[in-house]
Motif scaffolding. Sequence first.
Motif, PDB file in Angstrom:
ATOM      1  N   ARG A 199      24.503  65.044  16.348  1.00  0.00           N
ATOM      2  CA  ARG A 199      25.361  65.777  17.291  1.00  0.00           C
ATOM      3  C   ARG A 199      24.761  65.776  18.698  1.00  0.00           C
ATOM      4  O   ARG A 199      25.465  65.526  19.680  1.00  0.00           O
ATOM      5  CB  ARG A 199      25.561  67.210  16.799  1.00  0.00           C
ATOM      6  N   LEU A 200      23.467  66.037  18.804  1.00  0.00           N
ATOM      7  CA  LEU A 200      22.846  66.076  20.129  1.00  0.00           C
ATOM      8  C   LEU A 200      22.760  64.682  20.757  1.00  0.00           C
ATOM      9  O   LEU A 200      22.916  64.546  21.976  1.00  0.00           O
ATOM     10  CB  LEU A 200      21.457  66.714  20.047  1.00  0.00           C
ATOM     11  N   LEU A 201      22.527  63.661  19.946  1.00  0.00           N
ATOM     12  CA  LEU A 201      22.486  62.304  20.495  1.00  0.00           C
ATOM     13  C   LEU A 201      23.862  61.880  21.002  1.00  0.00           C
ATOM     14  O   LEU A 201      23.976  61.218  22.035  1.00  0.00           O
ATOM     15  CB  LEU A 201      21.969  61.323  19.444  1.00  0.00           C
ATOM     16  N   ARG A 202      24.927  62.264  20.290  1.00  0.00           N
ATOM     17  CA  ARG A 202      26.271  61.972  20.789  1.00  0.00           C
ATOM     18  C   ARG A 202      26.525  62.717  22.104  1.00  0.00           C
ATOM     19  O   ARG A 202      27.116  62.169  23.040  1.00  0.00           O
ATOM     20  CB  ARG A 202      27.336  62.358  19.747  1.00  0.00           C
ATOM     21  N   ALA A 203      26.080  63.984  22.172  1.00  0.00           N
ATOM     22  CA  ALA A 203      26.256  64.767  23.398  1.00  0.00           C
ATOM     23  C   ALA A 203      25.509  64.121  24.563  1.00  0.00           C
ATOM     24  O   ALA A 203      25.929  64.232  25.721  1.00  0.00           O
ATOM     25  CB  ALA A 203      25.762  66.185  23.173  1.00  0.00           C
ATOM     26  N   ALA A 204      24.410  63.419  24.253  1.00  0.00           N
ATOM     27  CA  ALA A 204      23.631  62.755  25.300  1.00  0.00           C
ATOM     28  C   ALA A 204      24.206  61.395  25.672  1.00  0.00           C
ATOM     29  O   ALA A 204      23.703  60.749  26.600  1.00  0.00           O
ATOM     30  CB  ALA A 204      22.180  62.608  24.841  1.00  0.00           C
ATOM     31  N   ALA A 247      26.755  49.656  30.654  1.00  0.00           N
ATOM     32  CA  ALA A 247      25.433  50.244  30.898  1.00  0.00           C
ATOM     33  C   ALA A 247      24.637  50.261  29.599  1.00  0.00           C
ATOM     34  O   ALA A 247      25.171  50.558  28.524  1.00  0.00           O
ATOM     35  CB  ALA A 247      25.596  51.662  31.430  1.00  0.00           C
ATOM     36  N   GLN A 248      23.379  49.924  29.694  1.00  0.00           N
ATOM     37  CA  GLN A 248      22.508  49.946  28.529  1.00  0.00           C
ATOM     38  C   GLN A 248      22.182  51.394  28.164  1.00  0.00           C
ATOM     39  O   GLN A 248      21.900  52.213  29.039  1.00  0.00           O
ATOM     40  CB  GLN A 248      21.222  49.177  28.818  1.00  0.00           C
ATOM     41  N   PRO A 249      22.234  51.719  26.871  1.00  0.00           N
ATOM     42  CA  PRO A 249      21.845  53.075  26.489  1.00  0.00           C
ATOM     43  C   PRO A 249      20.361  53.288  26.757  1.00  0.00           C
ATOM     44  O   PRO A 249      19.577  52.325  26.767  1.00  0.00           O
ATOM     45  CB  PRO A 249      22.154  53.121  24.988  1.00  0.00           C
ATOM     46  N   PRO A 250      19.946  54.518  26.997  1.00  0.00           N
ATOM     47  CA  PRO A 250      18.529  54.767  27.252  1.00  0.00           C
ATOM     48  C   PRO A 250      17.692  54.499  26.014  1.00  0.00           C
ATOM     49  O   PRO A 250      18.192  54.546  24.882  1.00  0.00           O
ATOM     50  CB  PRO A 250      18.501  56.259  27.624  1.00  0.00           C
ATOM     51  N   ALA A 251      16.434  54.184  26.231  1.00  0.00           N
ATOM     52  CA  ALA A 251      15.512  54.020  25.104  1.00  0.00           C
ATOM     53  C   ALA A 251      15.422  55.346  24.353  1.00  0.00           C
ATOM     54  O   ALA A 251      15.483  56.425  24.952  1.00  0.00           O
ATOM     55  CB  ALA A 251      14.139  53.606  25.618  1.00  0.00           C
ATOM     56  N   LEU A 252      15.285  55.259  23.045  1.00  0.00           N
ATOM     57  CA  LEU A 252      15.181  56.450  22.205  1.00  0.00           C
ATOM     58  C   LEU A 252      13.750  56.563  21.689  1.00  0.00           C
ATOM     59  O   LEU A 252      13.205  55.612  21.122  1.00  0.00           O
ATOM     60  CB  LEU A 252      16.164  56.354  21.036  1.00  0.00           C
ATOM     61  N   ILE A 253      13.141  57.729  21.919  1.00  0.00           N
ATOM     62  CA  ILE A 253      11.766  57.959  21.494  1.00  0.00           C
ATOM     63  C   ILE A 253      11.712  59.218  20.633  1.00  0.00           C
ATOM     64  O   ILE A 253      12.240  60.270  21.020  1.00  0.00           O
ATOM     65  CB  ILE A 253      10.814  58.126  22.693  1.00  0.00           C
ATOM     66  N   LEU A 254      11.063  59.108  19.497  1.00  0.00           N
ATOM     67  CA  LEU A 254      10.801  60.276  18.664  1.00  0.00           C
ATOM     68  C   LEU A 254       9.450  60.838  19.071  1.00  0.00           C
ATOM     69  O   LEU A 254       8.424  60.170  18.932  1.00  0.00           O
ATOM     70  CB  LEU A 254      10.795  59.880  17.182  1.00  0.00           C
ATOM     71  N   LEU A 295      24.937  58.691  23.315  1.00  0.00           N
ATOM     72  CA  LEU A 295      24.759  57.589  22.380  1.00  0.00           C
ATOM     73  C   LEU A 295      25.967  57.489  21.454  1.00  0.00           C
ATOM     74  O   LEU A 295      26.600  58.483  21.123  1.00  0.00           O
ATOM     75  CB  LEU A 295      23.483  57.789  21.553  1.00  0.00           C
ATOM     76  N   VAL A 296      26.237  56.273  21.012  1.00  0.00           N
ATOM     77  CA  VAL A 296      27.361  56.030  20.106  1.00  0.00           C
ATOM     78  C   VAL A 296      26.848  55.992  18.675  1.00  0.00           C
ATOM     79  O   VAL A 296      25.963  55.216  18.336  1.00  0.00           O
ATOM     80  CB  VAL A 296      28.072  54.710  20.455  1.00  0.00           C
ATOM     81  N   LEU A 297      27.400  56.856  17.833  1.00  0.00           N
ATOM     82  CA  LEU A 297      27.056  56.913  16.414  1.00  0.00           C
ATOM     83  C   LEU A 297      28.335  56.960  15.596  1.00  0.00           C
ATOM     84  O   LEU A 297      29.291  57.605  16.006  1.00  0.00           O
ATOM     85  CB  LEU A 297      26.223  58.180  16.119  1.00  0.00           C
ATOM     86  N   ALA A 317      15.276  56.892  11.048  1.00  0.00           N
ATOM     87  CA  ALA A 317      15.676  55.506  10.779  1.00  0.00           C
ATOM     88  C   ALA A 317      17.014  55.434  10.053  1.00  0.00           C
ATOM     89  O   ALA A 317      17.721  54.424  10.136  1.00  0.00           O
ATOM     90  CB  ALA A 317      14.593  54.798   9.966  1.00  0.00           C
ATOM     91  N   ARG A 318      17.406  56.516   9.360  1.00  0.00           N
ATOM     92  CA  ARG A 318      18.692  56.516   8.645  1.00  0.00           C
ATOM     93  C   ARG A 318      19.885  56.371   9.598  1.00  0.00           C
ATOM     94  O   ARG A 318      20.946  55.914   9.186  1.00  0.00           O
ATOM     95  CB  ARG A 318      18.861  57.826   7.862  1.00  0.00           C
ATOM     96  N   LEU A 319      19.713  56.767  10.854  1.00  0.00           N
ATOM     97  CA  LEU A 319      20.826  56.702  11.802  1.00  0.00           C
ATOM     98  C   LEU A 319      21.072  55.290  12.328  1.00  0.00           C
ATOM     99  O   LEU A 319      22.049  55.053  13.037  1.00  0.00           O
ATOM    100  CB  LEU A 319      20.581  57.658  12.972  1.00  0.00           C
TER     101      LEU A 319
END
Length: 202
Positions: free
Chosen positions: A192-197, A9-16, A199-201, A28-30
């Motif tokens: 932490r929140l992006l991993r909970a959602a 599955a494609q990860p969702p688009a990320l928007i700031l 995303l792979v970091l 951008a550091r991530l």
Amino acid sequence: MLASPPPRAQPPALILGSSSPYRRELLARLGLPFTWEAPEVDESTRAGETPAALAARLALAKAQAVAARHPDALVIGSDQVADLAGEPLGKPGTHERARLQLRRMSGRTVVFQTALAVVCQARGFEQAELAPVRVCFRTLNDAEIERYLLAERPYDCAGSARSEGLGIALLEAIHSDDPTALVGLPLIRTARLLRAAGLVLP
């Protein structure tokens, strides 16, 4: 014959959800692809609202506003309010307001309340965190304040102190468990929140 593995599955688009160049540089550091979009949220303080509550409400409101336009995307919202003994100090906007803010903060400890929210409507995901940063200001004289303001022009920074620039010279100490929070986006909590959602970091 071996079956082909199911497509990933494609990860969702990320928007700031921010127009801040400082937050864009931090995110951008991530190393994740992302876009950004202004959230268009009323940032007025409500009666009796503490600086921490104001920052938390606005961060979530910004993420929700952009997520409403992009329900499948993962949206980051963030806000920062300087807390001077319970009084919120926002972006000064003008030279005179910045001078007054710095005079008031001289020799005192200010808590910069940086709030973060991550929202994805399609996944039913909504989480928020607060990253307070205690900042101890040196005792500043008017000449120091004026030189700083003319050199840095920090009129778009909460509390007028741009710590990633010359504003660091105004300070005695910074106390935080998330060092990028003072610049405007707490990256430890963001990761932490992006991993909970999902995303792979990294």
